[in-house]
Design an enzyme around this catalytic site. Sequence first.
Site, mmCIF file in Angstrom:
data_model
loop_
_atom_site.group_PDB
_atom_site.id
_atom_site.type_symbol
_atom_site.label_atom_id
_atom_site.label_comp_id
_atom_site.label_asym_id
_atom_site.label_seq_id
_atom_site.Cartn_x
_atom_site.Cartn_y
_atom_site.Cartn_z
ATOM 1 N N ASP A 441 0.809 -1.262 -0.126
ATOM 2 C CA ASP A 441 -0.072 -0.147 0.126
ATOM 3 C C ASP A 441 0.827 1.148 -0.261
ATOM 4 O O ASP A 441 1.660 1.595 0.940
ATOM 5 C CB ASP A 441 -0.846 -0.057 1.276
ATOM 6 C CG ASP A 441 -1.797 1.196 1.300
ATOM 7 O OD1 ASP A 441 -1.762 2.054 0.611
ATOM 8 O OD2 ASP A 441 -2.703 0.766 2.138
ATOM 9 N N HIS A 442 0.928 2.021 -1.222
ATOM 10 C CA HIS A 442 2.048 3.191 -1.248
ATOM 11 C C HIS A 442 1.626 4.306 -0.340
ATOM 12 O O HIS A 442 2.374 4.991 -0.093
ATOM 13 C CB HIS A 442 1.906 3.553 -2.666
ATOM 14 C CG HIS A 442 3.298 4.051 -3.159
ATOM 15 N ND1 HIS A 442 3.817 4.952 -2.482
ATOM 16 C CD2 HIS A 442 4.204 3.723 -3.898
ATOM 17 C CE1 HIS A 442 4.857 5.522 -3.059
ATOM 18 N NE2 HIS A 442 5.232 4.551 -4.155
#
Lengths: 471, 384, 327
Positions: A441-442
């Site tokens: 999850d950036h």
Amino acid sequence: MTESVTTQRREFRLPDVGEGLTEADIVSWRVKPGDTVTVNQIIVDIETAKAIVELPSPYAGVVADLLVAEGQTVDVGTPIIAVDVPAPAGSGPATAPPRAGSPAPAPADPDRTDPAAIAAAGPRPSSEDLIPQVPPTEERQAVLVGYGVKAAATTRRQRKAPAGAGSVADPGISPGRANGVAGVHASVLAKPPVRKLARELGVDLGGLAGTGPGGSITRDDVQQAAEGLILQVAAAPAGLREERIPIRGIRKHTAAAVTESARAPHVTEFLQVDVDATVEAVRRLRELPEFAGVRVSPLVLVARALLIAVARHPMINSTWDEDAQEIVVRHYVNLGIAAATDRGLIVPTIKGAHGLGLPELARALASLAETARAGKASPADLSGGTITITNVGVFGVDAGTPIITPPEAAILAFGQIKDAPWVVDGQLAVRKVTTLSLSFDHRIVDGDLGSAVLRDIGAMLHDPTVMLAWG
Amino acid sequence: MTVDADGAVAAPRGSGGLDRPPGPRTETIQLLTPEGERVEHPDYPLELTDGEVKDLYRDLVLVRRIDTEAIALQRQGELGIWASLLGQEAAQVGSGRALGPRDMAFPTYREHGVAWCRGLDPIRLLELFRGVSHGGWDPAAYRFHLYTIVIGAQTLHATGYAMGIQRDGAVGEDGEAVIVYFGDGATSQGDVNEAFIWASVFNAPVVFFCQNNQWAISEPLERQSRIPLYQRASGFGFPGVRVDGNDVLACLAVTRKAMQAAREGQGPTLIEAFTYRMGAHTTTDDPTRYRLASELEAWKLKDPIERVKAYLVRTGAAGASFLEEVDAEADELGSRVRQACLEMPDPQPLAIFENVYAEPHTLLDTEREQYAAYLDSFTGEEVR
Amino acid sequence: MTVMTLSKALNAGLRKALEDDPRVLVMGEDVGKLGGVFRVTDGLQKDFGETRVVDTPLAESAIIGTAIGLALRGYRPVCEIQLDGFVFPAFDQIVSQLAKMRLRSLGHVTMPVTIRIPCGGGIGAVEHHSESPEALFAHTAGLRVVACANSTDAYAMIQQSIRCDDPVIFFEPKRRYWDKAEVDPAAGLGAALPMDRARIVLDGTDVTLLCYGPMVRTCVESAVAARAEGRSIEVIDLRSLSPLDLETICGSVRHTGRCVVAHEAPVTGGLGAEIAARITQECFYQLESPVLRVGGFSTPYPPSRLEDHYLPDLDRVLDAVDRTFTV
């Protein structure tokens, strides 16, 4: 000119005189056939348990017949005398209609030949031992005060519609209005046992159309939903161009999960690793007594490597809390292992995996696989994960772009282990090679962290002794 | 009272009371002997015209006829039960006719003779015994409260009502008073004793009229009291008097005086009408199990109606034609009562829900709707 | 607005009722000169006289029986039964006469009698001074039963009960007699919540907590304590025990899906049983767990040294709340 007087015959039935009796003896008649009687004239003495009661005539007329003899014992309700009374013009039926309190039909004496009485007799109980012998419907059992106990009916009266279909004899089960609160209890029509079953089978009730009364969801509906989502579609029957499969159960649940997960910006990085040493280590571990009876596979070491990487880079094991505007870093690992079952994809978790030794980890993985295959994963098993591994190698592929299990921050996929050409010390060699794919999850994990985690896992699988240094 | 070796309690011989030589404080007021002779009592002067005595006679005969008709109807299955007043007509008519139009009467469940005097159609009494209602008449319209089946409970209601009269300022020569009826058995109940206390300490305008008919179902008087009942009042601080309950003139005179005393603010009186329950407690009772036939025979000689008839005939106040007229009227009344009983309609099923509360009641309204729908769900006729 | 104890609020309400209607009477043991053993009728005899505020003989059955007679005469008696445990001698007059008189007369007779009964425990008393007999009366058709829990409600509800043309059993929580709250003596009854409605005292989302009389304060305290644990409890003061305000009750349970009923009376055969059955019937599909009840044990009320174990306190209430989540 004489008028001809028409008469009608009235019968007087032995009344309940309230002495607590059900029968009485006829002691002596005070009248005989042919006598004229007036209303309230005493016509007979009856004996009730040592007391003699005089009965007054309810009719005025001429005695037609004494229907019972002196000395006879008769039940309450038995006609005892017939009197011809003057009939008014346009008179009604010969016997007065039954009224609450007036004793009505049938004698218990089977020798009675009065057809009206026999016709009026209620049904004989079939199992004489079970049902007390009471006079039929409308008869009352005499008691000390009042009319006496009324014998209950033994058959039902006919209803217009089956009870339960909008039955209102009792306050109805009203489903209640949906009220906009997001809780399941506000809008799902399912009885508690059905809901319990749904939880056990991992079925989402929200999407089911119920086939029970009022649209409620039945046990069968839940069972079908749980079983009905086999991903393979049977060979299409001839002539069928399209097949429609209802979106239900696990399929629906999975769809919802991955759709939600899509909100997190995914980045996937890949790393190919020479895992000869891991394969060898797995072989060696199998021989150790600590692993007797336990299935040891490369997954065990992959899991272990991931756990160690998490310890070194805790941020990879976190969750994005939008409402609180916080990133929650978990300092424990509930390790999810994606499993493909014939009902669909589920992700059971090993709770507290970070604290398990290698043998325990192996056992947990084996048991988890077993449970998932058997469809016995409980809701608790299927929730609370902090990071997930998915083995795409079993599908015969090298890599994938795995979708994170919400609300986690990362997922590791590893593909098949196969012999491949590799460069070792500048020379071509054949090595066991696998590809690791890490999606993260950036919002939480930047490329440097993600890469670091991936590199660490790769390093440990390339040379398992590194796990000894880092773990 | 004697107790034999087995512990059984026996009433003294001649427990008819009137045969017992009067003790130092025992006196029974009598103005008309069983043989129909007029006697005077200094405390109860009574002047009645022949017409008034004939009216009383008529009352007694009609009241008895209502009673016997009702017993017959019960024996024919038209009433569930009936409480007979046979033998007590004089106590009820005498006291009933002593009441002023604004006085209030509280009966037990046997005062059909008082109901008659208050103008309540005897047919209205049948509803209760037939099971159509629990009473149903308007107490205020007849100045005659509903029948109370719990023994003695009405003595408190009467006392409270009398306390209301006080608060309305209706005590005075022209005022209102209350009479409450109860039996010998009731004098043992707590409520009756509490009523005696309240009536005395608050000086309430209430007359306690006890019809001592010697029996409370099967329990004799001796089981309720060691002393003559009228003497109980002195323990509570108000006057008590015993009257020959089979003497309509004495009952009239004694009740008039007590009611006037109450009306004028002198407080309560206990009147013990010494009478006899000639019939059973109710139609479900069998007195032959606990009473001697000889006792009944002795009291037949004291019949309340016979003595009035004897008086009227002896004095020439009434002849055969009057007596026949009254009998004919009684037959007609009996017939009317019978007819009304046979024709009485049953209440509709939903009547169960009516007249329970004065104000709207959500739960009951819901129940009524549901039951109505339930009844409507059957195809055939209602069997019950 | 004035701050008043519950006892004073009842006193003010009685005073107002006596002022508004000359047919209102107050009667009971020690209500006149002494002003009542809890001072609820303090000062009333002095101002309204002995005819309207009556010190009665020591006879509970007669208090109610004569009240019935007074009602027949057109008065509106307000009876006091000195303590819960002493209502039983009057039980027959209440149940056999007062409750049934209207039906017996087919509607001709009205019985606007109010019977005030201090009830409940927690005051360290001897036997018969800590009873909760409300279920016996709620089970008797023909009566209305209410319970006030605070000064504000007490002031309005006592007047509403007196004005009501039906017989009302009016329970007062004796251990709350000295609790204070705001009362607006100028507020008319028109704006007051009807006597047969329940009141949501605290809004909540997780579980519905039903209570009445002395337990309302305990339940409010429990709900506040639970907030710290992140639990949101909706507290409802039933006020009307017969008839129950099922609309408010079920409306709440349909939102929360969970319910606990708390009363001092023994759980077995208590009012909570009726409520639980009704809720289960009406809200079956919305219930996440069974309706739980917390109340007294199946024993006579214990000696005062043990009463803290008998009466449901904050911990026992919250324990029941917890259990609705673990089932």
